[in-house]
Design a protein around this motif. Structure first.
Motif, PDB file in Angstrom:
ATOM      1  N   TYR A   8      61.035  16.676 -24.479  1.00  0.00           N
ATOM      2  CA  TYR A   8      60.997  15.569 -23.539  1.00  0.00           C
ATOM      3  C   TYR A   8      61.157  14.236 -24.261  1.00  0.00           C
ATOM      4  O   TYR A   8      60.869  14.123 -25.449  1.00  0.00           O
ATOM      5  N   VAL A   9      61.585  13.231 -23.507  1.00  0.00           N
ATOM      6  CA  VAL A   9      61.652  11.865 -24.009  1.00  0.00           C
ATOM      7  C   VAL A   9      60.887  10.962 -23.042  1.00  0.00           C
ATOM      8  O   VAL A   9      60.720  11.292 -21.869  1.00  0.00           O
ATOM      9  N   VAL A  10      60.437   9.847 -23.528  1.00  0.00           N
ATOM     10  CA  VAL A  10      59.632   8.911 -22.737  1.00  0.00           C
ATOM     11  C   VAL A  10      60.547   7.948 -21.977  1.00  0.00           C
ATOM     12  O   VAL A  10      61.476   7.384 -22.550  1.00  0.00           O
ATOM     13  N   ILE A  11      60.260   7.781 -20.675  1.00  0.00           N
ATOM     14  CA  ILE A  11      60.992   6.763 -19.908  1.00  0.00           C
ATOM     15  C   ILE A  11      60.082   5.603 -19.495  1.00  0.00           C
ATOM     16  O   ILE A  11      60.564   4.524 -19.197  1.00  0.00           O
ATOM     17  N   TYR A  12      58.780   5.823 -19.455  1.00  0.00           N
ATOM     18  CA  TYR A  12      57.794   4.764 -19.223  1.00  0.00           C
ATOM     19  C   TYR A  12      56.589   5.064 -20.105  1.00  0.00           C
ATOM     20  O   TYR A  12      56.221   6.225 -20.278  1.00  0.00           O
ATOM     21  N   SER A  13      55.975   4.013 -20.641  1.00  0.00           N
ATOM     22  CA  SER A  13      54.785   4.202 -21.471  1.00  0.00           C
ATOM     23  C   SER A  13      53.841   3.028 -21.272  1.00  0.00           C
ATOM     24  O   SER A  13      54.230   1.999 -20.716  1.00  0.00           O
ATOM     25  N   PRO A  14      52.598   3.153 -21.750  1.00  0.00           N
ATOM     26  CA  PRO A  14      51.656   2.042 -21.638  1.00  0.00           C
ATOM     27  C   PRO A  14      52.140   0.760 -22.329  1.00  0.00           C
ATOM     28  O   PRO A  14      51.593  -0.303 -22.083  1.00  0.00           O
ATOM     29  N   HIS A  21      50.049   5.571 -17.774  1.00  0.00           N
ATOM     30  CA  HIS A  21      50.343   6.934 -18.219  1.00  0.00           C
ATOM     31  C   HIS A  21      51.745   6.989 -18.808  1.00  0.00           C
ATOM     32  O   HIS A  21      52.646   6.306 -18.331  1.00  0.00           O
ATOM     33  N   THR A  22      51.939   7.818 -19.804  1.00  0.00           N
ATOM     34  CA  THR A  22      53.259   7.995 -20.389  1.00  0.00           C
ATOM     35  C   THR A  22      54.026   8.998 -19.537  1.00  0.00           C
ATOM     36  O   THR A  22      53.525  10.074 -19.243  1.00  0.00           O
ATOM     37  N   VAL A  23      55.243   8.622 -19.136  1.00  0.00           N
ATOM     38  CA  VAL A  23      56.077   9.480 -18.303  1.00  0.00           C
ATOM     39  C   VAL A  23      57.221  10.025 -19.147  1.00  0.00           C
ATOM     40  O   VAL A  23      57.950   9.260 -19.777  1.00  0.00           O
ATOM     41  N   HIS A  24      57.352  11.343 -19.141  1.00  0.00           N
ATOM     42  CA  HIS A  24      58.371  12.033 -19.932  1.00  0.00           C
ATOM     43  C   HIS A  24      59.358  12.728 -18.997  1.00  0.00           C
ATOM     44  O   HIS A  24      58.968  13.193 -17.922  1.00  0.00           O
ATOM     45  N   VAL A  25      60.616  12.814 -19.435  1.00  0.00           N
ATOM     46  CA  VAL A  25      61.637  13.598 -18.735  1.00  0.00           C
ATOM     47  C   VAL A  25      62.294  14.515 -19.750  1.00  0.00           C
ATOM     48  O   VAL A  25      62.257  14.246 -20.954  1.00  0.00           O
ATOM     49  N   PRO A  26      62.919  15.605 -19.290  1.00  0.00           N
ATOM     50  CA  PRO A  26      63.641  16.456 -20.232  1.00  0.00           C
ATOM     51  C   PRO A  26      64.673  15.637 -21.004  1.00  0.00           C
ATOM     52  O   PRO A  26      65.361  14.786 -20.429  1.00  0.00           O
ATOM     53  N   ALA A  27      64.774  15.883 -22.290  1.00  0.00           N
ATOM     54  CA  ALA A  27      65.658  15.092 -23.153  1.00  0.00           C
ATOM     55  C   ALA A  27      67.087  15.060 -22.630  1.00  0.00           C
ATOM     56  O   ALA A  27      67.740  14.006 -22.676  1.00  0.00           O
ATOM     57  N   GLN A  28      67.580  16.174 -22.116  1.00  0.00           N
ATOM     58  CA  GLN A  28      68.963  16.209 -21.648  1.00  0.00           C
ATOM     59  C   GLN A  28      69.176  15.379 -20.382  1.00  0.00           C
ATOM     60  O   GLN A  28      70.309  15.129 -19.994  1.00  0.00           O
ATOM     61  N   GLN A  29      68.104  14.909 -19.741  1.00  0.00           N
ATOM     62  CA  GLN A  29      68.227  14.098 -18.532  1.00  0.00           C
ATOM     63  C   GLN A  29      68.002  12.605 -18.778  1.00  0.00           C
ATOM     64  O   GLN A  29      68.092  11.811 -17.851  1.00  0.00           O
ATOM     65  N   LYS A  30      67.715  12.219 -20.002  1.00  0.00           N
ATOM     66  CA  LYS A  30      67.394  10.811 -20.278  1.00  0.00           C
ATOM     67  C   LYS A  30      68.486   9.859 -19.806  1.00  0.00           C
ATOM     68  O   LYS A  30      68.197   8.853 -19.170  1.00  0.00           O
ATOM     69  N   GLN A  31      69.738  10.151 -20.100  1.00  0.00           N
ATOM     70  CA  GLN A  31      70.832   9.263 -19.707  1.00  0.00           C
ATOM     71  C   GLN A  31      70.887   9.113 -18.187  1.00  0.00           C
ATOM     72  O   GLN A  31      71.089   8.015 -17.671  1.00  0.00           O
ATOM     73  N   GLN A  32      70.675  10.201 -17.463  1.00  0.00           N
ATOM     74  CA  GLN A  32      70.680  10.138 -16.003  1.00  0.00           C
ATOM     75  C   GLN A  32      69.527   9.282 -15.482  1.00  0.00           C
ATOM     76  O   GLN A  32      69.691   8.507 -14.540  1.00  0.00           O
ATOM     77  N   TRP A  33      68.352   9.414 -16.116  1.00  0.00           N
ATOM     78  CA  TRP A  33      67.204   8.617 -15.687  1.00  0.00           C
ATOM     79  C   TRP A  33      67.425   7.133 -15.964  1.00  0.00           C
ATOM     80  O   TRP A  33      67.038   6.287 -15.162  1.00  0.00           O
ATOM     81  N   GLU A  34      68.036   6.816 -17.088  1.00  0.00           N
ATOM     82  CA  GLU A  34      68.319   5.410 -17.388  1.00  0.00           C
ATOM     83  C   GLU A  34      69.287   4.842 -16.348  1.00  0.00           C
ATOM     84  O   GLU A  34      69.136   3.703 -15.923  1.00  0.00           O
ATOM     85  N   LYS A  35      70.261   5.639 -15.937  1.00  0.00           N
ATOM     86  CA  LYS A  35      71.201   5.211 -14.891  1.00  0.00           C
ATOM     87  C   LYS A  35      70.465   4.997 -13.573  1.00  0.00           C
ATOM     88  O   LYS A  35      70.697   4.017 -12.868  1.00  0.00           O
ATOM     89  N   ILE A  36      69.556   5.915 -13.230  1.00  0.00           N
ATOM     90  CA  ILE A  36      68.776   5.784 -11.997  1.00  0.00           C
ATOM     91  C   ILE A  36      67.940   4.508 -12.038  1.00  0.00           C
ATOM     92  O   ILE A  36      67.916   3.739 -11.080  1.00  0.00           O
ATOM     93  N   LYS A  37      67.254   4.265 -13.154  1.00  0.00           N
ATOM     94  CA  LYS A  37      66.420   3.061 -13.275  1.00  0.00           C
ATOM     95  C   LYS A  37      67.266   1.801 -13.152  1.00  0.00           C
ATOM     96  O   LYS A  37      66.866   0.840 -12.493  1.00  0.00           O
ATOM     97  N   LYS A  38      68.431   1.801 -13.761  1.00  0.00           N
ATOM     98  CA  LYS A  38      69.305   0.620 -13.766  1.00  0.00           C
ATOM     99  C   LYS A  38      69.927   0.355 -12.403  1.00  0.00           C
ATOM    100  O   LYS A  38      70.108  -0.798 -12.005  1.00  0.00           O
ATOM    101  N   ASN A  39      70.277   1.406 -11.673  1.00  0.00           N
ATOM    102  CA  ASN A  39      71.023   1.267 -10.423  1.00  0.00           C
ATOM    103  C   ASN A  39      70.186   1.481  -9.170  1.00  0.00           C
ATOM    104  O   ASN A  39      70.742   1.622  -8.086  1.00  0.00           O
ATOM    105  N   ALA A  40      68.881   1.499  -9.295  1.00  0.00           N
ATOM    106  CA  ALA A  40      68.020   1.802  -8.151  1.00  0.00           C
ATOM    107  C   ALA A  40      68.075   0.739  -7.057  1.00  0.00           C
ATOM    108  O   ALA A  40      68.025   1.069  -5.872  1.00  0.00           O
TER     109      ALA A  40
END
Length: 88
Positions: A8-14, A21-40
């Motif tokens: 997993y990789v961290v997308i939000y942390s203290p 709370h530290t929020v983790h996503v599967p490493a292979q999904q990090k790029q998709q999560w960054e896109k979601i955060k940016k384009n929400a």
């Protein structure tokens, strides 16, 4: 928990303002999560997803442990010490 933190990789942390709370996503999904955060902004489904994750990150215990938001199936687990959240 069967998954290791190395998978997993961290997308939000203290270190982020207001996050408890530290929020983790599967490493292979990090790029998709960054896109979601940016384009929400302006996208109902992405905004709903980011809000759910941020509610978890700040300690809101009322977020359902699984949901379908648009085409995205959202599930999470909390570590035994309740400091880490793993999104799947």
């Amino acid at each position: 928990m069967s998954n290791t933190q190395a998978e997993y990789v961290v997308i939000y942390s203290p270190a982020d303002a207001g996050i408890t709370h530290t929020v983790h996503v599967p490493a292979q999904q990090k790029q998709q999560w960054e896109k979601i955060k940016k384009n929400a902004v302006g996208n109902f489904y992405m905004t709903s997803l980011v809000r759910a994750v941020l509610r978890l990150a700040v300690g809101d215990k009322t977020v359902n442990s699984q949901a379908v938001i648009g085409d995205f199936k959202f599930t999470y687990k909390v570590s035994s010490d309740r400091k880490n959240i793993f999104i799947n």
